[in-house]
Scaffold this active site. Structure first.
Site, PDB file in Angstrom:
ATOM      1  N   ASN A   1      -1.921   0.343   6.960  1.00 13.79           N
ATOM      2  CA  ASN A   1      -1.361  -0.903   7.489  1.00 13.79           C
ATOM      3  C   ASN A   1      -0.517  -1.671   6.466  1.00 13.79           C
ATOM      4  OD1 ASN A   1      -3.440  -1.735   5.895  1.00 13.79           O
ATOM      5  ND2 ASN A   1      -4.694  -2.586   7.534  1.00 13.79           N
TER       6      ASN A   1
ATOM      7  N   ARG B   1       2.451  -6.412   9.025  1.00 11.95           N
ATOM      8  CA  ARG B   1       1.765  -5.240   9.579  1.00 11.95           C
ATOM      9  C   ARG B   1       2.354  -4.839  10.928  1.00 11.95           C
ATOM     10  NH1 ARG B   1      -4.420  -6.771   7.725  1.00 11.95           N
ATOM     11  NH2 ARG B   1      -4.479  -5.445   5.873  1.00 11.95           N
TER      12      ARG B   1
ATOM     13  N   GLU C   1     -10.492  -9.980  -7.137  1.00 12.83           N
ATOM     14  CA  GLU C   1      -9.372  -9.034  -7.025  1.00 12.83           C
ATOM     15  C   GLU C   1      -8.275  -9.285  -8.069  1.00 12.83           C
ATOM     16  OE1 GLU C   1     -10.056  -8.185  -2.261  1.00 12.83           O
ATOM     17  OE2 GLU C   1      -8.287  -9.307  -2.874  1.00 12.83           O
TER      18      GLU C   1
ATOM     19  N   PHE D   1     -15.207   4.206   7.210  1.00 11.33           N
ATOM     20  CA  PHE D   1     -13.865   4.615   6.776  1.00 11.33           C
ATOM     21  C   PHE D   1     -13.682   4.553   5.255  1.00 11.33           C
ATOM     22  CE2 PHE D   1     -13.819   0.129   8.092  1.00 11.33           C
ATOM     23  CZ  PHE D   1     -13.378  -0.491   6.929  1.00 11.33           C
TER      24      PHE D   1
ATOM     25  N   HIS E   1      -2.275  -5.417   1.761  1.00 13.18           N
ATOM     26  CA  HIS E   1      -3.619  -5.980   1.593  1.00 13.18           C
ATOM     27  C   HIS E   1      -3.479  -7.457   1.244  1.00 13.18           C
ATOM     28  CE1 HIS E   1      -7.706  -6.605  -0.004  1.00 13.18           C
ATOM     29  NE2 HIS E   1      -7.104  -7.303  -0.948  1.00 13.18           N
TER      30      HIS E   1
ATOM     31  N   LYS F   1       0.815  -1.216   0.000  1.00 11.14           N
ATOM     32  CA  LYS F   1       0.000   0.000   0.000  1.00 11.14           C
ATOM     33  C   LYS F   1       0.855   1.276   0.000  1.00 11.14           C
ATOM     34  CE  LYS F   1      -4.049  -2.035   2.334  1.00 11.14           C
ATOM     35  NZ  LYS F   1      -4.929  -1.904   3.551  1.00 11.14           N
TER      36      LYS F   1
ATOM     37  N   TYR G   1     -12.609  -1.542  -3.596  1.00 10.88           N
ATOM     38  CA  TYR G   1     -13.099  -1.688  -2.220  1.00 10.88           C
ATOM     39  C   TYR G   1     -14.625  -1.602  -2.113  1.00 10.88           C
ATOM     40  CZ  TYR G   1      -8.481  -1.628   0.032  1.00 10.88           C
ATOM     41  OH  TYR G   1      -7.222  -1.937   0.478  1.00 10.88           O
TER      42      TYR G   1
HETATM   43  P1  IDP Z   1      -8.169  -6.294   6.117  1.00  6.03           P
HETATM   44  O1  IDP Z   1      -7.324  -5.435   5.199  1.00  6.03           O
HETATM   45  O2  IDP Z   1      -7.381  -6.776   7.313  1.00  6.03           O
HETATM   46  O3  IDP Z   1      -8.875  -7.413   5.386  1.00  6.03           O
HETATM   47  P2  IDP Z   1     -10.736  -4.915   6.182  1.00  6.03           P
HETATM   48  O4  IDP Z   1     -11.688  -4.954   7.325  1.00  6.03           O
HETATM   49  O5  IDP Z   1     -11.074  -5.694   4.954  1.00  6.03           O
HETATM   50  O6  IDP Z   1      -9.288  -5.341   6.742  1.00  6.03           O
HETATM   51  O7  IDP Z   1     -10.530  -3.386   5.809  1.00  6.03           O
HETATM   52  C1  IDP Z   1      -9.926  -3.015   4.597  1.00  6.03           C
HETATM   53  C2  IDP Z   1      -8.948  -1.894   4.865  1.00  6.03           C
HETATM   54  O8  IDP Z   1      -9.664  -0.756   5.323  1.00  6.03           O
HETATM   55  C3  IDP Z   1      -7.934  -2.167   5.994  1.00  6.03           C
HETATM   56  O9  IDP Z   1      -6.820  -2.927   5.565  1.00  6.03           O
HETATM   57  C4  IDP Z   1      -7.545  -0.759   6.384  1.00  6.03           C
HETATM   58  O10 IDP Z   1      -6.633  -0.169   5.443  1.00  6.03           O
HETATM   59  C5  IDP Z   1      -8.892  -0.043   6.285  1.00  6.03           C
HETATM   60  N1  IDP Z   1      -9.604  -0.066   7.579  1.00  6.03           N
HETATM   61  C6  IDP Z   1     -10.206  -1.133   8.170  1.00  6.03           C
HETATM   62  N2  IDP Z   1     -10.768  -0.800   9.349  1.00  6.03           N
HETATM   63  C7  IDP Z   1     -10.512   0.525   9.498  1.00  6.03           C
HETATM   64  C8  IDP Z   1     -10.855   1.468  10.542  1.00  6.03           C
HETATM   65  O11 IDP Z   1     -11.492   1.136  11.541  1.00  6.03           O
HETATM   66  N3  IDP Z   1     -10.407   2.746  10.341  1.00  6.03           N
HETATM   67  C9  IDP Z   1      -9.706   3.125   9.235  1.00  6.03           C
HETATM   68  N4  IDP Z   1      -9.380   2.278   8.249  1.00  6.03           N
HETATM   69  C10 IDP Z   1      -9.771   0.989   8.376  1.00  6.03           C
HETATM   70 MG    MG Z   2     -10.294  -7.252   3.825  1.00  5.70          MG
END
Ligand code: IDP
Ligand code: MG
Length: 137
Positions: free
Chosen positions: A112, A102, A126, A57, A115, A9, A49
């Site tokens: 983070n 991460r 994807e 978010f 992905h 990312k 997304y």
């Molecule tokens: P993942 O990447 O671990 O699968 P997801 O819940 O699918 O997590 O969320 C996608 C992306 O959205 C996360 O990797 C992160 O960049 C962002 N994200 C997830 N939860 C939050 C939040 O609570 N605040 C801000 N960004 C978030």
């Molecule tokens: Mg995810």
């Protein structure tokens, strides 16, 4: 071997961490089947997304993912989807397991660093979002 889809990312590309992340990836036994550096538009990030469109978010996520270049990857390994989720670590770097990407490189729950597809269904959406069959080996 299974395929999964991964992204390095913007926060990680900005800090010149592509090589370090690929090193951990290959050391863990993943084979790079496809790879390119691209810069998404906001609309392209929104399309990727789409499943998160109703989450609070979503706008922040799409502006972050389009603010600079990313590296998109297709990785091959036995049980690649689960293995890559394990190597990435939990969404929030603060809670991620020691030794995960991460934990080592992530800045926050949003920024983070990586992905990974969360299921075979996600990977099937994807991978072709970014790669044609000819680009995968
Ligand atoms: P993942 O990447 O671990 O699968 P997801 O819940 O699918 O997590 O969320 C996608 C992306 O959205 C996360 O990797 C992160 O960049 C962002 N994200 C997830 N939860 C939050 C939040 O609570 N605040 C801000 N960004 C978030
Ligand atoms: Mg995810």
């Amino acid at each position: 071997m299974e395929r999964t889809f991964a992204i390095i990312k913007p926060d990680a590309v900005e800090r010149n961490l592509i090589g370090k992340i690929l090193d951990k990836t290959e050391s863990a036994g993943f084979v790079v089947a496809g790879m390119k550096k691209i810069h998404l538009s906001v609309e392209e990030a929104e399309g990727f997304y789409y499943v998160h469109k109703d989450r609070p978010f979503f706008n922040d996520l799409c502006s972050y993912m389009s603010r600079g270049p990313i590296v998109v990857l297709v990785l091959r390994k036995n049980d690649a989807i689960l293995a890559w989720r394990t190597l990435m670590g939990g969404t929030n770097p603060a809670d991620a397991e020691a030794g995960t990407i991460r934990k080592e490189f992530g800045l926050s729950i949003g920024e983070n660093s990586v992905h990974g597809s969360d299921s075979p269904e996600s990977a099937s959406f994807e991978i072709p979002y970014f790669f044609s069959q000819l680009e995968l080996v």
